[in-house]
Design an enzyme around this catalytic site. Structure first.
Site, PDB file in Angstrom:
ATOM      1  N   CYS A 159      -0.309   1.235  -8.978  1.00 44.61           N
ATOM      2  CA  CYS A 159      -0.272   0.449  -7.741  1.00 44.61           C
ATOM      3  C   CYS A 159      -1.633   0.474  -7.049  1.00 44.61           C
ATOM      4  O   CYS A 159      -2.085  -0.547  -6.507  1.00 44.61           O
ATOM      5  CB  CYS A 159       0.820   0.958  -6.812  1.00 44.61           C
ATOM      6  SG  CYS A 159       0.667   2.700  -6.318  1.00 44.61           S
ATOM      7  N   HIS A 186      -1.400   7.857   0.531  1.00 43.33           N
ATOM      8  CA  HIS A 186      -0.215   7.381  -0.190  1.00 43.33           C
ATOM      9  C   HIS A 186       1.059   7.968   0.394  1.00 43.33           C
ATOM     10  O   HIS A 186       1.139   9.167   0.683  1.00 43.33           O
ATOM     11  CB  HIS A 186      -0.323   7.766  -1.671  1.00 43.33           C
ATOM     12  CG  HIS A 186       0.522   6.922  -2.580  1.00 43.33           C
ATOM     13  ND1 HIS A 186       1.894   6.994  -2.587  1.00 43.33           N
ATOM     14  CD2 HIS A 186       0.185   5.986  -3.500  1.00 43.33           C
ATOM     15  CE1 HIS A 186       2.374   6.142  -3.476  1.00 43.33           C
ATOM     16  NE2 HIS A 186       1.359   5.515  -4.043  1.00 43.33           N
TER      17      HIS A 186
END
Length: 343
Positions: A159, A186
């Site tokens: 991602c 994150h």
């Protein structure tokens, strides 16, 4: 007209479930069809977590059980509960593509186990150990046109790689990049516990996910260099897990190849997001918080309000990205494009 590609999802966790849900909401729905799921969890739990999602809300369709099958708006999905690739009858299920979302298989030898068991091709939801372990690593919008259709093992990268590579590719071409430092903030992941525990070899990941900001290891620099080899040796990256459920950010520091201004860089990025890359990238200068980008399908959203310059060359950018939803949509894009190439 070509028939829909028959897909199986192996590993039905966060990305596996997002992939199915994203397909349900996607124009690709008539070209891709999930016909099987392999997930060790109980069938009732699979149906329940498909129907209700704490991050993305209720499933926008009918989810039912019929025997050992899952029914999504009346379409039958065969569910198995095996723990090895060899135990699933991929050939008997007529699978064209396995979407590997368990994250357990990263070397060519491990991935070949699916092929030997009758799966004709795999799309990984994670980077392979090395470039040689797969036939291609694809970031949609950057190199998806290189798919020839003959590949059997393809990685969708990560991602974070999908978020930064389009921006770095554009800036490298337009202003030049001497060096870049990437810091990923994150959201928590399911390899972290809610309370301190003994489950991980990385000692920091034994700590409570919701009580600390936790540095973790990352292969982002290697992933960027794999896609943009001209930047080899110029990229460093670190990652920090933060106690939010979803939506992450990347703080990008770039030593540019020439003098730049914040306004000029923002104008360049805004123009790119309004052009051919509007599906991949978005631009905003509004006073957003991370939660505003939950369920956003872009690979990254550039926050122009946070663009900074130190001196004439040192550029600082902030990118937002829904680490689940954006990535699941890029997997769909790659699968859809791959289908066009398969004879």
């Amino acid at each position: 007209m070509k028939k829909p590609l028959r897909l199986a999802i192996n590993g039905y966790g966060r990305i596996g479930r997002c992939f199915l849900r994203a397909l349900h909401e996607s124009p690709c729905r008539d070209r891709l069809q999930v016909v099987a799921i392999n997930e060790p969890a109980a069938l009732e739990s699979i149906a329940y977590l498909t129907r209700f999602d704490s991050t993305h809300g209720r499933f926008p369709g009918a989810v039912e059980l019929h025997g050992q099958n899952l029914l999504i708006d009346g379409d039958t999905i065969a569910v198995s509960h095996e723990t090895t690739p060899e135990a699933v009858d991929w050939r008997g299920l007529g699978i064209d593509l396995v979407v590997e979302c368990s994250g357990r298989y990263s070397t060519r030898a491990e991935l070949q186990r699916f092929i030997a068991a009758g799966a004709p091709r795999l799309l990984l939801s994670h980077p392979a150990n090395s470039a040689a372990d797969v036939d291609a690593t694809i970031v949609y919008g950057i190199n998806h046109e290189t798919l020839a259709g003959s590949e059997r093992l393809v990685s969708n990268a990560s991602c974070t790689t999908n978020a930064v590579v389009p921006v770095l590719d554009l800036l490298a071409r337009e202003i030049g990049i001497e060096h870049v430092l990437l810091t990923t903030l994150h959201s928590v992941m399911n390899d972290q516990p809610l309370a301190d525990g003994y489950h991980h070899a990385d000692l920091r990941r034994t700590r409570s996910a919701m009580q600390s900001i936790i540095p973790v290891s990352t292969g982002l620099a290697r992933g960027v260099e794999r896609l943009l080899p001209a930047l080899a040796g110029r990229v460093q990256a670190k990652a920090i897990r933060v106690p939010t459920a979803n939506v992450s950010a990347i703080d990008m520091v770039i030593d540019a190849g020439r003098p730049v201004t914040a306004d000029a860089v923002n104008a360049l990025l805004a123009a790119a997001t309004a052009g051919p890359w509007r599906k991949l990238l978005a631009y905003t200068a509004a006073p957003h918080a991370s939660v505003d980008f939950n369920h956003d399908p872009h690979s990254a959203i550039i926050d122009g309000s946070q663009t900074r310059l130190a001196g004439q060359h040192m550029l600082n950018l902030l990118l937002w990205f829904d680490n689940e939803w954006g990535f699941a949509n890029r997997m769909l894009d790659v699968a859809c494009h791959w289908r066009q190439k398969i004879s």
